[in-house]
Design a protein around this motif. Structure first.
Motif, PDB file in Angstrom:
ATOM      1  N   ALA A 139       0.807  -1.226   0.000  1.00 19.97           N
ATOM      2  CA  ALA A 139       0.000   0.000   0.000  1.00 19.97           C
ATOM      3  C   ALA A 139       0.837   1.270   0.000  1.00 19.97           C
ATOM      4  CB  ALA A 139      -0.923   0.005   1.225  1.00 19.97           C
ATOM      5  N   LEU A 140       1.996   1.257   0.626  1.00 19.00           N
ATOM      6  CA  LEU A 140       2.756   2.503   0.791  1.00 19.00           C
ATOM      7  C   LEU A 140       3.158   3.122  -0.542  1.00 19.00           C
ATOM      8  CD1 LEU A 140       5.057   1.594   3.819  1.00 19.00           C
ATOM      9  CD2 LEU A 140       3.153   3.213   3.811  1.00 19.00           C
ATOM     10  N   HIS A 141       3.373   2.302  -1.580  1.00 20.63           N
ATOM     11  CA  HIS A 141       3.810   2.876  -2.860  1.00 20.63           C
ATOM     12  C   HIS A 141       2.701   3.671  -3.554  1.00 20.63           C
ATOM     13  CE1 HIS A 141       2.813  -1.452  -3.956  1.00 20.63           C
ATOM     14  NE2 HIS A 141       1.924  -0.780  -4.661  1.00 20.63           N
ATOM     15  N   TRP A 142       1.474   3.621  -3.039  1.00 20.33           N
ATOM     16  CA  TRP A 142       0.384   4.429  -3.585  1.00 20.33           C
ATOM     17  C   TRP A 142       0.273   5.790  -2.888  1.00 20.33           C
ATOM     18  CZ3 TRP A 142      -1.857   2.870  -7.944  1.00 20.33           C
ATOM     19  CH2 TRP A 142      -1.845   1.503  -8.255  1.00 20.33           C
ATOM     20  N   MET A 143       1.026   6.008  -1.820  1.00 19.04           N
ATOM     21  CA  MET A 143       0.853   7.209  -0.994  1.00 19.04           C
ATOM     22  C   MET A 143       1.881   8.266  -1.379  1.00 19.04           C
ATOM     23  SD  MET A 143       0.036   5.307   2.644  1.00 19.04           S
ATOM     24  CE  MET A 143      -1.000   3.820   2.612  1.00 19.04           C
ATOM     25  N   ARG A 144       1.392   9.444  -1.734  1.00 17.32           N
ATOM     26  CA  ARG A 144       2.255  10.472  -2.317  1.00 17.32           C
ATOM     27  C   ARG A 144       3.214  11.098  -1.311  1.00 17.32           C
ATOM     28  NH1 ARG A 144       1.475  12.106  -7.312  1.00 17.32           N
ATOM     29  NH2 ARG A 144      -0.348  11.336  -8.462  1.00 17.32           N
ATOM     30  N   ASN A 145       2.724  11.535  -0.178  1.00 18.31           N
ATOM     31  CA  ASN A 145       3.556  12.270   0.787  1.00 18.31           C
ATOM     32  C   ASN A 145       4.080  11.302   1.844  1.00 18.31           C
ATOM     33  OD1 ASN A 145       4.691  13.981   2.698  1.00 18.31           O
ATOM     34  ND2 ASN A 145       3.121  15.555   2.449  1.00 18.31           N
ATOM     35  N   GLN A 146       5.211  10.681   1.547  1.00 19.82           N
ATOM     36  CA  GLN A 146       5.741   9.661   2.445  1.00 19.82           C
ATOM     37  C   GLN A 146       6.120  10.222   3.813  1.00 19.82           C
ATOM     38  OE1 GLN A 146       6.259   6.217   1.925  1.00 19.82           O
ATOM     39  NE2 GLN A 146       4.874   6.524   0.194  1.00 19.82           N
TER      40      GLN A 146
END
Length: 248
Positions: free
Chosen positions: A99-106
């Motif tokens: 899921a994390l690779h879909w989140m823009r502002n890491q």
């Protein structure tokens, strides 16, 4: 644009994502009585599995369709963006799969995860890493850019190196216990068509109906020599970044 999800298509074509997560759940090692947050819980398939340990699990996802599907499984699922979590030192662990690779502002995600964890709490996650789906990405760029879709739109995921993400975690207040990048050729039970229609359907829907079919054919023909064997079985060239970290 945020990726839109069809929970039925995901269950049909993308179930392998959760089924291959056994080692990640083992790294989480959920215990009875713990409170665990499943970040990007999708349709709740893994959330339910973690709850079987006796832990209390809350799932969050930005997709209303996925949240509804998770609730139908009996999961305590809430619609919430990883960049805007609203928890304060509530969880013994935060878990996230694919899921994390879909989140823009890491940096915002890591700040919110840190805030959600109790002191000493652990963050266990796996997602696409540097080099993930490289062949698929090249084919998409080659076919879709001439059709007017911008590279930034096509490259909508974030695939980090080990050194980059370790630095982000440490800057964000985490102690990294382990982190690794692992190539994993992944069978696609529904073939490349099923993968594209599940994970890149938003891109393809930007094309007119007739051209969409032609683009699919071109992408398939480019990928067939490298991702399809002589028996017609497809794989995806996945590379997974996995880590275990603790709130310092």
């Amino acid at each position: 644009m945020q990726q839109r999800w069809n929970s039925d298509a995901y269950a049909r074509n993308g179930r392998f994502v959760a089924q291959l997560a056994d080692p990640l759940v083992e790294s989480l090692n959920p215990q009875p009585g713990e409170k665990i947050l499943d970040l990007g819980c999708g349709d709740g398939f893994l959330t339910r599995r973690i709850a079987e340990s006796g832990a209390q699990v809350v799932g969050v996802d930005s997709s209303p369709e996925m949240v509804a599907a998770a609730r139908a499984r009996g999961v305590d699922a809430r619609r919430m963006n990883g960049e805007r979590l609203s928890f304060e030192q509530e969880f013994d662990a935060v878990f996230s799969n694919a899921a994390l690779h879909w989140m823009r502002n890491q940096d915002a995600v890591l700040k919110n995860v840190l805030q959600a964890l109790k002191p000493g709490g652990r963050f266990v996650a796996e997602f696409g890493g540097h080099g993930n789906i490289a062949a698929i990405r090249v084919a998409l760029l080659a076919v879709l850019i001439p059709r007017g879709i911008t590279p930034s739109r096509i490259e909508s995921n974030y695939f980090f190196t080990v050194s980059d993400y370790r630095s982000r975690l440490e800057r964000g207040g985490f102690q990294v216990v382990q982190i690794s990048l692992t190539p994993r050729q992944t069978p696609l039970p529904s073939g490349i068509d099923g993968w594209l229609n599940t994970f890149r359907h938003d891109l393809l829907e930007e094309l007119p109906g007739g051209d969409r079919a032609a683009a699919m054919d071109e992408i398939t023909n480019l990928l067939k020599p490298v991702l399809c064997d002589e028996e017609g079985k497809w794989t995806a060239d996945y590379v997974r970044l996995r880590f275990v970290a603790r709130r310092s």
